[in-house]
Design an enzyme around this catalytic site. Structure first.
Site, PDB file in Angstrom:
ATOM      1  N   ARG A 182       0.853  -1.183   0.000  1.00 42.69           N
ATOM      2  CA  ARG A 182       0.000   0.000   0.000  1.00 42.69           C
ATOM      3  C   ARG A 182       0.890   1.235   0.000  1.00 42.69           C
ATOM      4  O   ARG A 182       1.953   1.227   0.615  1.00 42.69           O
ATOM      5  CB  ARG A 182      -0.880   0.052   1.259  1.00 42.69           C
ATOM      6  CG  ARG A 182      -1.892  -1.049   1.391  1.00 42.69           C
ATOM      7  CD  ARG A 182      -2.633  -0.906   2.697  1.00 42.69           C
ATOM      8  NE  ARG A 182      -3.790  -1.773   2.781  1.00 42.69           N
ATOM      9  CZ  ARG A 182      -4.682  -1.751   3.769  1.00 42.69           C
ATOM     10  NH1 ARG A 182      -4.529  -0.886   4.756  1.00 42.69           N
ATOM     11  NH2 ARG A 182      -5.706  -2.570   3.774  1.00 42.69           N
ATOM     12  N   CYS A 183       0.433   2.298  -0.637  1.00 41.80           N
ATOM     13  CA  CYS A 183       1.186   3.549  -0.547  1.00 41.80           C
ATOM     14  C   CYS A 183       1.171   4.082   0.876  1.00 41.80           C
ATOM     15  O   CYS A 183       2.060   4.852   1.262  1.00 41.80           O
ATOM     16  CB  CYS A 183       0.640   4.578  -1.524  1.00 41.80           C
ATOM     17  SG  CYS A 183      -1.110   4.957  -1.296  1.00 41.80           S
ATOM     18  N   THR A 184       0.174   3.681   1.657  1.00 42.58           N
ATOM     19  CA  THR A 184       0.081   4.126   3.049  1.00 42.58           C
ATOM     20  C   THR A 184       0.640   3.106   4.030  1.00 42.58           C
ATOM     21  O   THR A 184       0.473   3.269   5.248  1.00 42.58           O
ATOM     22  CB  THR A 184      -1.388   4.418   3.419  1.00 42.58           C
ATOM     23  OG1 THR A 184      -2.181   3.250   3.142  1.00 42.58           O
ATOM     24  CG2 THR A 184      -1.928   5.603   2.653  1.00 42.58           C
TER      25      THR A 184
END
Length: 518
Positions: free
Chosen positions: A286-288
């Site tokens: 995930r980018c987060t």
């Protein structure tokens, strides 16, 4: 069942495979083929943009509340097909089924939110400084919007762009990740059945270089008015440069190296739970996802002990079962992740599993669910002893690996939280309001969590980052409307004469020399 899919232009499947054929296996069961995709070439991409251009004006003249009905109908279609879409998503990228259901729900929530925004595309009536004159502002569609998205959230993230873009009166050309063609085609079919006129929504299956070439030509030919991109920072830079040459400002949502700060007053078991989900859900893809846990040195050893135990006992494996995470999304991501493990240095200590790298029969993980040789599974890895000098600290690793660093002062914690140059998501665990507000004020990230994970978004809250994580644009909520509309100002003078602003303004005489007696 293997799905045969292709681009969808003007509501019809594109013929031929000018960009080649792509076979997509199930990453949890590599012997199972999920999709056979016919890829487009750059001229096909341009054709899709030209089709959208022809359709855009008609769609823009549909009243916004009526466009909202199409969004409502899309939400109903997705809800009625929720399990089928989530099952396909799990088969194609290996996301655990519970997470896949949550992702599809996010699309439903996004549609529910933007349905009403069709009745709230507010402008303003502004008083003029001149008599018999009124000032107005209006939101107008940007035009043709090209949306390019990654495959780790193959329906939720595209919906953040596509739904508001359509609501605002734009025509859309969507380029999904080439390794999720089956999920993309299924989602595209739901969009097409929501009542849109022909050509308003188009999908192009293509690899990255082909899409870039098609976008470059489409911008040159004046066919594209807005670009939205979710993906790597390096590609985002190239798209930003390309759009800048055409005086366009793209919406860029890029990578992250997201910090989670553990203060000495933190509830450690809660912090461990947040770090476990932040770092390893979706296999860290995930980018987060959590990049580095930054722990006060007074609780470092206690936190690390609990965190390592939680990761070691977490269930990994078959994504249709109750697991923390399943396989890597594709062979490309698996190989890249194994390479990132080389960033661990002799001064680091590794925790989290019975091995590192690919989980196999020869390199097993205790408690694995299923047969590891069937898919692209990787060991979860904690790297302790990370410092600002480490390449691992600065690199977005996009996989099940989490660094742990320690700090002595709050200033040191903030230097570590910001020093990598990314600014997407962040988290702090503390019960002290002073820590919370000091952290919020100084963190570079566009999103801040308190006693919660670095991952997680809601449809009505702005999503996006700064620095290497994006150009300050935001998706979701009312804030994304500024990406897909342009402000138009209008003045209406009904005085019957030419009135010049700043020149013909009435004066209010005053005696400014007046003073009260002391």
């Amino acid at each position: 069942m293997t799905r045969t899919v292709s681009s969808l232009i003007g509501g019809r499947g594109a013929q031929g495979s000018p960009g080649g054929q792509l076979t997509v296996p199930n990453p949890a069961h590599l012997d199972e083929v999920v999709a056979e995709a016919s890829l487009a070439d750059a001229p096909t991409f341009v054709e899709a943009c030209r089709t959208a251009r022809r359709a855009q004006d008609v769609w823009a003249h549909v009243p916004a509340p009526v466009r909202g009905r199409a969004v409502q109908q899309l939400g109903r279609l997705v809800e009625d097909n929720k399990r089928a879409l989530a099952t396909l998503l799990t088969r194609e990228i290996g996301k655990p089924f519970a997470e896949a259901l949550g992702e599809v729900q996010e699309v439903i929530d996004t549609c529910a939110f933007f349905l009403s925004e069709g009745r709230r595309l507010y402008g303003q009536t502004v008083p003029s400084e001149l008599p018999d004159k009124q000032l107005f502002t209006f939101r107008a569609p940007v035009g043709v919007s090209v949306i390019i998205t990654a495959g780790n959230f193959p329906v939720a993230v595209p919906s953040w762009y596509i739904v508001p873009a359509l609501l605002c009166g734009n025509a859309v050309v969507w380029k999904p990740a080439e390794y999720t063609p089956a999920t993309a085609e299924a989602f595209a079919q739901l969009i097409l059945h929501a009542g849109l006129p022909e050509g308003v929504f188009n999908m192009v299956l293509a690899d990255g270089p082909t899409a870039f070439a098609g976008l470059e030509r489409s911008l040159h030919d004046g066919l594209v008015d807005k670009v939205g991109f979710t993906g790597s920072t390096d590609v985002g830079r190239r798209i930003g440069e390309l759009c800048g040459r055409h005086l366009q400002s793209p919406c860029l949502e890029l990578g992250g190296k997201n910090p989670l700060v553990v203060m000495p007053d933190a509830e450690l078991d809660l912090a461990v739970e947040g770090a476990l989900f932040s770092g390893f859900a979706t296999a860290g893809q995930r980018c987060t996802s959590l990049g580095t846990v930054i722990v006060d040195e007074s609780v470092h050893d206690d936190f690390l002990s609990r965190f390592a135990a939680a990761v070691e006992s977490a269930t990994v494996g078959e994504p249709m079962q109750d697991v923390l995470y399943g396989p890597m999304m594709s062979e490309r991501f698996c190989d890249r992740f194994v390479g990132w493990l080389d960033l661990a240095r002799p001064h680091h200590k590794l925790y989290g599993s019975s091995g590192t790298g690919r989980i196999t029969t020869e390199n097993p993980r205790r408690g694995f669910v299923g047969e590891p040789s069937d898919g692209l599974y990787c060991h979860p890895t904690i790297v302790d002893g990370v410092s600002a000098d480490d390449e691992l600290y600065r690199t977005e690793t996009f996989g099940p690996i989490v660094g742990v660093a320690s700090f002595a002062t709050f200033d040191e914690a903030m230097d570590l939280a910001n020093g990598h140059g990314y600014g997407l998501s962040s988290s702090i665990y503390t019960h002290d309001p002073l820590n919370v507000f000091r952290f919020r004020e100084r963190i570079s990230a566009g999103m801040v969590s308190v006693n919660n994970s670095t991952s997680g978004a809601e449809a009505h809250l702005p999503f996006g980052g700064n620095g290497k994580s994006g150009n300050g644009s935001r998706q979701a909520g009312i804030w994304v409307l500024d990406q897909f509309t342009r402000w138009q100002a209008m003045n209406w003078d009904y005085s019957g004469k030419l009135q010049k602003a700043q020149m013909d303004v009435a004066e209010i005489p005053a005696d400014l020399s007046f003073r009260l007696e002391e």
